[in-house]
Design an enzyme around this catalytic site. Structure first.
Site, mmCIF file in Angstrom:
data_model
loop_
_atom_site.group_PDB
_atom_site.id
_atom_site.type_symbol
_atom_site.label_atom_id
_atom_site.label_comp_id
_atom_site.label_asym_id
_atom_site.label_seq_id
_atom_site.Cartn_x
_atom_site.Cartn_y
_atom_site.Cartn_z
ATOM 1 N N ASP A 46 1.466 -6.346 1.652
ATOM 2 C CA ASP A 46 1.902 -5.630 0.529
ATOM 3 C C ASP A 46 1.784 -3.971 0.079
ATOM 4 O OD1 ASP A 46 -1.211 -4.608 0.195
ATOM 5 O OD2 ASP A 46 -1.787 -5.835 -1.103
ATOM 6 N N ASP A 85 0.585 -9.909 4.576
ATOM 7 C CA ASP A 85 -1.352 -9.775 3.240
ATOM 8 C C ASP A 85 -1.040 -11.313 2.738
ATOM 9 O OD1 ASP A 85 -2.155 -7.830 3.948
ATOM 10 O OD2 ASP A 85 -1.098 -5.995 2.576
ATOM 11 N N LYS A 114 -3.723 -11.589 5.759
ATOM 12 C CA LYS A 114 -5.092 -10.610 5.987
ATOM 13 C C LYS A 114 -5.183 -10.057 4.578
ATOM 14 C CE LYS A 114 -3.794 -5.847 5.787
ATOM 15 N NZ LYS A 114 -4.123 -5.572 4.763
ATOM 16 N N GLU A 116 -8.238 -8.870 2.103
ATOM 17 C CA GLU A 116 -9.160 -7.672 2.224
ATOM 18 C C GLU A 116 -10.596 -7.607 1.406
ATOM 19 O OE1 GLU A 116 -7.409 -4.372 -0.734
ATOM 20 O OE2 GLU A 116 -4.808 -4.105 0.744
ATOM 21 N N GLU A 183 -9.409 1.255 6.990
ATOM 22 C CA GLU A 183 -9.034 2.526 6.394
ATOM 23 C C GLU A 183 -9.149 3.286 5.618
ATOM 24 O OE1 GLU A 183 -5.471 0.778 4.162
ATOM 25 O OE2 GLU A 183 -5.086 2.812 3.245
HETATM 26 O O1 KIV Z 1 0.007 -3.235 2.612
HETATM 27 C C1 KIV Z 1 0.184 -2.409 3.712
HETATM 28 O O2 KIV Z 1 0.319 -1.877 4.407
HETATM 29 C C2 KIV Z 1 -1.624 -2.971 4.190
HETATM 30 C C3 KIV Z 1 -1.939 -1.108 5.515
HETATM 31 C C4 KIV Z 1 -2.240 -0.479 4.719
HETATM 32 C C5 KIV Z 1 -3.046 -1.553 6.325
HETATM 33 O O3 KIV Z 1 -2.800 -3.060 3.731
#
Ligand code: KIV
Length: 266
Positions: A46, A85, A114, A116, A183
């Site tokens: 994202d 994401d 993914k 968070e 991260e």
């Molecule tokens: O959105 C993204 O690019 C990420 C990376 C920073 C891992 O989540």
């Protein structure tokens, strides 16, 4: 074509001690270049919002943005494993909402999503995994929580910092994630937790001790004036593009372009 990367290759690479190479991408053209260059996995992050859409944070990014970018990347790249994401708001309301939105990303071409967050998001990860969806976790600094975390800050420091980070990573693993992004985490902490986890860790600002690395492509390729201190600029694509554009402007204005080699004369 080299062998397609699939979810089980993440665990195999960790076991073999072979670093996993991941980069973000948001469009078909760039994804094809990264595929040709041999990356193992593309994250349709994202960060699309802060890189391509001009937002100041990832907070405004919508599912429609992520689906459009994921579909483009999936059209451009065949070999890399594609992770998309879940943007803020796509999974917080309920686990059912999370499953519905993750399925939309799979239909767009993602092979995993993914999410968070650690302990607090373990139930979401479990619901997605139970629905047959591959999930990559993301702990340490989580950009969607920029306001709650007080800005982009190294995580895991101070009293209880290590314990929290470890608990988050273990919760993500126990919920069934196949990998987890670390991260902005101090290297010694990333090293200890990477050794304890059975799933691979993918570092960004977490030192050279994780099972793989991911970077935002525009940072790594030198598209921006500024990048976080942990990012190495592997190229100066922004400068090359600016210079090509300046030459184009000058040649159009001087009528040097189009020249006879680039003109239909019949
Ligand atoms: O959105 C993204 O690019 C990420 C990376 C920073 C891992 O989540």
């Amino acid at each position: 074509m080299a062998k397609k990367v699939r979810v089980h290759h993440f665990a195999e690479k960790k076991q073999a001690g072979e670093p996993i190479v991941m980069l973000t991408a948001y469009d078909a053209m760039t994804a094809k270049i990264f595929d040709d260059a041999g990356v193992d996995s593309i994250l349709v992050g994202d960060s699309y919002g802060t890189t391509m859409l001009g937002y100041l944070s990832t907070i405004p990014v919508e599912m429609s943005d992520m689906c459009r970018a994921t579909a483009a990347v999936a059209r451009g790249a065949q070999r890399p494993f594609i992770i998309a994401d879940m943007p803020l708001g796509a999974s917080e309301v309920s686990d059912a909402q999370a499953v519905e939105n993750a399925i939309a990303l799979l239909k767009a071409g993602a092979e995993a999503v993914k999410v968070e967050g650690g302990v607090a998001r373990a139930h979401t990860i479990r619901a997605l995994v139970d629905a047959g969806i591959n999930v990559c976790g993301h702990v340490g600094y989580t950009p969607q929580s920029i306001n709650a975390l007080g800005g982009p800050r190294v995580q895991g420091r101070g009293d209880g910092g290590y314990e929290k980070l470890r608990a988050d990573a273990l919760a993500v693993q126990e919920a069934g994630a196949f990998a987890v992004v670390f991260e902005m985490v101090p290297e010694p902490l990333a090293e200890k937790i990477t050794a304890e986890l059975t799933i691979p860790t993918i570092g960004i600002g977490a030192g050279n001790v994780c099972d793989g690395q991911v970077l935002v492509w525009t940072d790594m390729a030198g598209m921006t004036d500024w990048q976080p201190s942990f990012v190495k600029r592997f190229g100066e694509i922004g400068e090359a593009l600016r210079s090509a554009t300046e030459t184009y402007c000058a040649e159009v204005r001087s009528r040097a372009f189009p020249d006879p080699d680039h003109t239909f004369d019949k």
